[in-house]
Design a protein around this motif. Structure first.
Motif, mmCIF file in Angstrom:
data_model
loop_
_atom_site.group_PDB
_atom_site.id
_atom_site.type_symbol
_atom_site.label_atom_id
_atom_site.label_comp_id
_atom_site.label_asym_id
_atom_site.label_seq_id
_atom_site.Cartn_x
_atom_site.Cartn_y
_atom_site.Cartn_z
ATOM 1 N N ILE A 188 0.868 -1.173 0.000
ATOM 2 C CA ILE A 188 0.000 0.000 0.000
ATOM 3 C C ILE A 188 0.901 1.218 0.000
ATOM 4 C CG2 ILE A 188 -1.809 1.247 1.231
ATOM 5 C CD1 ILE A 188 -2.593 -1.398 2.527
ATOM 6 N N ALA A 189 0.634 2.188 -0.880
ATOM 7 C CA ALA A 189 1.510 3.348 -1.006
ATOM 8 C C ALA A 189 0.703 4.598 -1.295
ATOM 9 C CB ALA A 189 2.541 3.122 -2.118
ATOM 10 N N ALA A 190 1.279 5.746 -0.936
ATOM 11 C CA ALA A 190 0.668 7.034 -1.229
ATOM 12 C C ALA A 190 1.765 8.049 -1.484
ATOM 13 C CB ALA A 190 -0.212 7.496 -0.066
ATOM 14 N N THR A 191 1.530 8.967 -2.428
ATOM 15 C CA THR A 191 2.478 10.029 -2.729
ATOM 16 C C THR A 191 1.719 11.338 -2.911
ATOM 17 O OG1 THR A 191 2.397 9.689 -5.127
ATOM 18 C CG2 THR A 191 4.047 8.435 -3.906
ATOM 19 N N ALA A 192 2.440 12.438 -2.740
ATOM 20 C CA ALA A 192 1.899 13.772 -2.997
ATOM 21 C C ALA A 192 3.012 14.611 -3.591
ATOM 22 C CB ALA A 192 1.374 14.413 -1.716
ATOM 23 N N SER A 193 2.675 15.444 -4.581
ATOM 24 C CA SER A 193 3.689 16.242 -5.253
ATOM 25 C C SER A 193 3.073 17.534 -5.754
ATOM 26 C CB SER A 193 4.291 15.456 -6.428
ATOM 27 O OG SER A 193 5.332 16.171 -7.047
ATOM 28 N N GLY A 194 3.854 18.615 -5.690
ATOM 29 C CA GLY A 194 3.363 19.890 -6.182
ATOM 30 C C GLY A 194 4.205 21.048 -5.682
ATOM 31 N N HIS A 195 3.646 22.254 -5.767
ATOM 32 C CA HIS A 195 4.331 23.464 -5.336
ATOM 33 C C HIS A 195 3.425 24.262 -4.404
ATOM 34 C CE1 HIS A 195 6.854 22.559 -8.843
ATOM 35 N NE2 HIS A 195 7.778 23.320 -8.261
ATOM 36 N N ALA A 196 4.060 24.917 -3.443
ATOM 37 C CA ALA A 196 3.385 25.866 -2.566
ATOM 38 C C ALA A 196 4.264 27.103 -2.499
ATOM 39 C CB ALA A 196 3.172 25.272 -1.176
ATOM 40 N N GLY A 197 4.005 28.052 -3.373
ATOM 41 C CA GLY A 197 4.868 29.212 -3.482
ATOM 42 C C GLY A 197 6.222 28.821 -4.035
ATOM 43 N N ALA A 198 7.294 29.208 -3.330
ATOM 44 C CA ALA A 198 8.652 28.894 -3.774
ATOM 45 C C ALA A 198 9.080 27.484 -3.394
ATOM 46 C CB ALA A 198 9.639 29.907 -3.182
ATOM 47 N N LEU A 199 8.219 26.758 -2.678
ATOM 48 C CA LEU A 199 8.536 25.410 -2.216
ATOM 49 C C LEU A 199 7.972 24.369 -3.164
ATOM 50 C CD1 LEU A 199 9.447 23.322 -0.041
ATOM 51 C CD2 LEU A 199 7.196 23.635 1.016
ATOM 52 N N GLY A 200 8.832 23.452 -3.616
ATOM 53 C CA GLY A 200 8.393 22.286 -4.365
ATOM 54 C C GLY A 200 8.539 21.058 -3.492
ATOM 55 N N TYR A 201 7.576 20.138 -3.545
ATOM 56 C CA TYR A 201 7.616 18.986 -2.644
ATOM 57 C C TYR A 201 7.238 17.705 -3.380
ATOM 58 C CZ TYR A 201 2.553 19.779 -2.591
ATOM 59 O OH TYR A 201 1.244 19.965 -2.965
ATOM 60 N N THR A 202 7.885 16.627 -2.969
ATOM 61 C CA THR A 202 7.521 15.265 -3.368
ATOM 62 C C THR A 202 7.593 14.404 -2.123
ATOM 63 O OG1 THR A 202 8.416 15.552 -5.599
ATOM 64 C CG2 THR A 202 8.061 13.298 -4.833
ATOM 65 N N LEU A 203 6.471 13.826 -1.738
ATOM 66 C CA LEU A 203 6.376 13.036 -0.513
ATOM 67 C C LEU A 203 5.844 11.651 -0.863
ATOM 68 C CD1 LEU A 203 4.536 15.729 1.655
ATOM 69 C CD2 LEU A 203 7.008 15.403 1.445
ATOM 70 N N GLY A 204 6.353 10.622 -0.191
ATOM 71 C CA GLY A 204 5.877 9.278 -0.458
ATOM 72 C C GLY A 204 6.062 8.360 0.729
ATOM 73 N N ALA A 205 5.177 7.385 0.856
ATOM 74 C CA ALA A 205 5.279 6.393 1.924
ATOM 75 C C ALA A 205 4.659 5.092 1.429
ATOM 76 C CB ALA A 205 4.577 6.867 3.192
ATOM 77 N N SER A 206 5.151 3.974 1.945
ATOM 78 C CA SER A 206 4.610 2.676 1.548
ATOM 79 C C SER A 206 4.808 1.665 2.667
ATOM 80 C CB SER A 206 5.276 2.172 0.264
ATOM 81 O OG SER A 206 6.654 1.915 0.474
ATOM 82 N N ARG A 207 3.990 0.636 2.625
ATOM 83 C CA ARG A 207 4.114 -0.496 3.551
ATOM 84 C C ARG A 207 3.996 -1.774 2.734
ATOM 85 N NH1 ARG A 207 0.499 -3.806 6.612
ATOM 86 N NH2 ARG A 207 1.466 -4.621 8.527
ATOM 87 N N PHE A 208 4.972 -2.642 2.900
ATOM 88 C CA PHE A 208 5.027 -3.902 2.163
ATOM 89 C C PHE A 208 5.084 -5.060 3.144
ATOM 90 C CE2 PHE A 208 8.258 -7.132 1.019
ATOM 91 C CZ PHE A 208 7.533 -7.845 0.078
ATOM 92 N N THR A 209 4.285 -6.095 2.874
ATOM 93 C CA THR A 209 4.333 -7.320 3.668
ATOM 94 C C THR A 209 4.276 -8.515 2.724
ATOM 95 O OG1 THR A 209 1.919 -7.377 3.935
ATOM 96 C CG2 THR A 209 3.201 -6.279 5.665
ATOM 97 N N THR A 210 4.843 -9.621 3.170
ATOM 98 C CA THR A 210 4.800 -10.865 2.397
ATOM 99 C C THR A 210 4.914 -12.050 3.344
ATOM 100 O OG1 THR A 210 5.845 -12.147 0.618
ATOM 101 C CG2 THR A 210 7.301 -10.838 2.013
ATOM 102 N N ASP A 211 4.252 -13.138 2.972
ATOM 103 C CA ASP A 211 4.441 -14.400 3.690
ATOM 104 C C ASP A 211 5.706 -15.106 3.219
ATOM 105 O OD1 ASP A 211 2.038 -13.937 4.981
ATOM 106 O OD2 ASP A 211 0.872 -15.038 3.476
ATOM 107 N N GLY A 212 6.203 -14.709 2.025
ATOM 108 C CA GLY A 212 7.424 -15.288 1.486
ATOM 109 C C GLY A 212 7.168 -16.522 0.649
ATOM 110 N N TYR A 213 7.946 -16.656 -0.416
ATOM 111 C CA TYR A 213 7.836 -17.842 -1.260
ATOM 112 C C TYR A 213 8.291 -19.077 -0.508
ATOM 113 C CZ TYR A 213 9.398 -21.279 -4.722
ATOM 114 O OH TYR A 213 9.628 -22.434 -5.411
ATOM 115 N N ARG A 214 9.362 -18.935 0.270
ATOM 116 C CA ARG A 214 9.906 -20.068 0.997
ATOM 117 C C ARG A 214 9.421 -20.059 2.442
ATOM 118 N NH1 ARG A 214 16.112 -19.810 0.586
ATOM 119 N NH2 ARG A 214 15.878 -21.726 1.802
ATOM 120 N N GLN A 215 9.506 -21.221 3.068
ATOM 121 C CA GLN A 215 9.241 -21.312 4.493
ATOM 122 C C GLN A 215 10.211 -20.391 5.239
ATOM 123 O OE1 GLN A 215 9.848 -25.270 5.960
ATOM 124 N NE2 GLN A 215 9.022 -24.842 8.009
ATOM 125 N N HIS A 216 9.749 -19.780 6.299
ATOM 126 C CA HIS A 216 10.574 -18.913 7.140
ATOM 127 C C HIS A 216 11.161 -17.753 6.325
ATOM 128 C CE1 HIS A 216 12.554 -18.163 10.964
ATOM 129 N NE2 HIS A 216 13.682 -17.929 10.341
#
Length: 712
Positions: A192-220
């Protein structure tokens, strides 16, 4: 294209001729637009001086962020690097270890992390001054481009520069937007991920976050990873720009399934060795870092650039080492607990004249590591922190001045040259001293002068040829110094740095609208190659061997076939051999190396042939479809060349559909990997002393995703 008076923000603005324009990604690009038949010329700064990609005498590949993400899970950087000739990125299906990346054979011996290849993320070195790096903190949802430099020019970045990988965050969007995505797939994959990007006056921003989970192909092999990345840029005036970059990665726990022997792999590729379960092998990690980049145009010809950064990384890893082995009073235990604080700066001045450009600077980096070792048992209970067995503070620092120049003696010629003086200092202060464990404090210093010279010539408007030569330098890392092969305590300061000489020649051609071709032929000869001496229980020791030779060729091509079809191809042929024989160990501890590695043996972990191809359909409508194929030849798993992972070829199919719903743009995608259910080793653990060389790749897997972009 529009050019600012300021250089691009990353230290490398490496680029790629249109030939390496990431066809698969273009086919599934989220903007839905079809690629132009001919891309505009790309201005690059691979050697810290502006030049056209066609002109620069170096092998360079760029993958844009949309191409990197398109139709992929966006979990590992290795997912989108298959199209880079000369680079081998292998998914280990093991999130307790980093992605396995090698460039022209450099870095192939690494059992964990990335070494031999320098990595930068938004101008901040992801490779520490000892040469060890990692890419787990790269948030792929906000990546703007990944750039790969191969060959002699890599040496301009100092220690362990077998190649250079630069990752850059997407610049702030002109129109503010937010983006969300959800991906699900085989073996419990969720992102699950989310990003935000744009400008606020003289400030430019790129923000992002994500969460990854897996049971894994192999045991353990279950894992969870959380990432956050921010890039903020202020235009402080017409000639001044300030950029802040900050990111964090957390690995609450990643189980380590270890490798498998050939017999274990044949019996159950999803299985694990019993020791992984009994000792509950696993890793936790947390890293936070930030940096500032200030660029100021002094006048029309001069630019001053200052970069500073600081970070902290904490890692705890539980290994599978027998209790009887740890009973030795000199043994450092089976739990590694590392706390690393690192910082650095790069000060650079550039002057640009009509035919001559000069860059001068100094890069300084420092690392402080507190290394704790404990037994991984208490009484009869395994896989828990036990008695203290090691406590030391290690420091590494470098201060490297560099000077580079670019000269255009005539319109058809470009001559580039560079010189870097690299000095890397190591020291260790031992705080664990007992009657049986002596004080092992010590220090070492390694120095090298690294020159590079190259020239390119335009035979015609559509064909340019070039040649380059340079000298490289690779110190042992703290992880390679950490253990002595004879079982004694303290760092292995007997290790010496490896030095190499590289030459390369090649051509870059435009064969018509939408048709590009690049070809490079190269050779690198290395003295005092650092090689594995022992490797048991996830713990390796190293020694210097004699000379090695890496000789090969790389080709990449792309073509617009007409009728909305696009094709891309990348191929690598690489012969990496030991020119001198040497002795290695087959037992641990190793009192004396006794097994002969013959001159002419292949270097392990390196495939002789690697191929990538894709065919995509990109109509004007909402659908995109791409078929992707990869093939790899046999890979030897040890220096003795007694076993190997067989060659393999796999296919993947990706499709996406895009639609507009008001201000929203929705893209749904489906991807199938390993269509033929081929059983093969996704990666190998070089010279494993238990014979557990193989890390199996999964069979046929699927992933489905939905992505939404809202533009304000």
């Amino acid at each position: 294209m529009t050019r600012s008076r300021l250089l691009p923000l990353p230290p490398l603005s490496l680029a790629l001729s249109c030939a390496t324009g990431a066809l698969t990604g273009t086919a599934l690009a989220q903007d839905g637009s079809a690629p132009s038949a001919r891309l505009a010329p790309v201005v690059i700064t691979a050697t810290r001086t502006e030049a056209s990609v066609q002109e620069l005498p170096a092998s360079i590949t760029r993958i844009d962020g949309d191409a990197l993400r398109a139709g992929r899970a966006q979990v590992n950087l290795s997912e989108g690097l298959g199209e880079v000739p000369g680079l081998l990125a292998r998914d280990r299906q093991n999130y307790a270890q980093d992605v396995q990346i090698s460039v022209r054979g450099f870095g192939a011996r690494s059992s964990f992390g990335i070494r031999g290849v320098r990595v930068y993320v938004d101008d901040i070195p992801a490779t520490l001054p000892d040469g060890q790096g990692q890419v787990t903190h790269v948030e792929l949802g906000t990546v703007g481009r990944v750039e790969v430099l191969r060959g002699p020019f890599s040496a301009l970045y100092g220690n362990s520069s077998g190649g250079v990988i630069a990752v850059s965050t997407e610049p702030a969007a002109v129109t503010p937007l937010v983006e969300t995505s959800v991906t699900a797939g085989s073996d419990g994959l969720r992102r699950i991920a989310a990003t935000a990007s744009g400008h606020a006056g003289a400030l430019g921003y790129t923000l992002g976050a994500s969460r990854f989970t897996t049971d894994g192909y192999r045991q353990h092999s279950a894992a969870e990873r959380r990432l956050a990345n921010a890039r903020l840029s202020w235009q402080l005036g017409r000639d001044t720009r300030l950029t802040l970059v900050a990111n964090q990665v957390e690995l609450p726990e990643a189980q380590d399934p270890l490798g498998l022997t050939r017999a274990q792999w044949a019996a159950d590729p999803r299985g694990v060795d019993a020791s992984a379960l009994s000792f509950d092998t696993r890793k936790t990690m947390q890293q936070t870092q930030g940096g500032l980049v200030l660029e100021h145009g002094i006048d029309a010809a001069q630019l001053l650039r200052v970069m500073v950064y600081q970070g902290h990384r904490a890692t705890t890893q539980f290994q599978a080492l027998p209790v009887a082995t740890q009973a030795n009073p000199l043994h450092p235990g089976g739990v590694i607990d590392l706390a690393r604080d690192y910082e650095g700066a790069d000060l650079r001045w550039r002057w640009k004249g009509p035919t001559l450009t000069v860059v001068a600077g100094v890069a300084a980096d420092a690392l402080r590591e507190h290394r704790i070792g404990r037994q991984n048992f208490v009484g009869s209970r395994l896989g828990v922190p036990g008695a203290l067995r090691r406590d030391e503070t290690n420091r590494v620092s470098n201060a490297d001045p560099y000077l580079q120049a670019e000269w255009r003696p005539a319109p058809a010629w470009l001559v580039t040259a560079g010189l870097r003086r690299s000095r890397v200092s190591f020291s260790s202060a031992d705080a664990y001293v007992t009657a049986t464990n002596p004080d092992d404090s010590g220090a070492a210093r390694y120095t090298a002068t690294l020159p590079v010279l190259g020239a390119s010539y335009a035979v015609s408007d559509s064909l340019r040829v070039y040649a380059t030569a340079g000298r490289g330098f690779e110190t042992p890392t703290l992880n390679e110094l950490a253990y002595r092969p004879n079982g004694a305590t303290g760092l292995n300061f007997a290790l010496q740095p490896a030095t190499s000489r590289s030459v390369e020649t090649g051509l870059k051609a435009r064969l018509g609208p939408g048709r590009e071709l690049t070809l490079a032929v190269f050779e690198t000869v290395t003295a005092r190659e650092i090689v594995t001496q022992t490797n048991l229980g996830g713990r390796a020791t190293f020694q210097n061997a004699g000379a090695t030779r890496r000789r090969g060729a790389e080709v990449s091509a792309s073509a617009a076939l007409g009728g909305d079809w696009q094709a891309q191809f990348a191929g690598t042929w690489l012969q990496a051999v030991y020119r001198d024989g040497f002795l290695t160990c087959t037992a641990t501890p190793c009192a004396a190396a006794a097994s002969q590695v013959a001159a002419g043996n292949r270097m392990p972990g390196i495939a002789r042939t690697a191929l990538f191809g894709s065919l995509s359909w990109q109509p004007a409508g909402p659908w995109r479809v791409a078929l992707e194929g990869r093939a790899l030849s046999r890979v030897w798993v040890n220096d003795l060349n007694t076993d190997a992972a067989a060659g393999h070829a796999v296919l993947a199919l990706a499709a996406s559909h895009q639609r507009e719903l008001g201000a929203w743009q929705l893209t749904t995608g489906l991807r199938l990997d390993n269509l033929g259910r081929r059983r093969y080793a996704g990666s190998v653990i070089v010279n494993d002393g238990n014979g557990r060389f193989f890390e199996p790749a999964p069979g046929r897997t699927w992933q489905a995703s939905i992505n939404g972009v809202y533009r304000f």
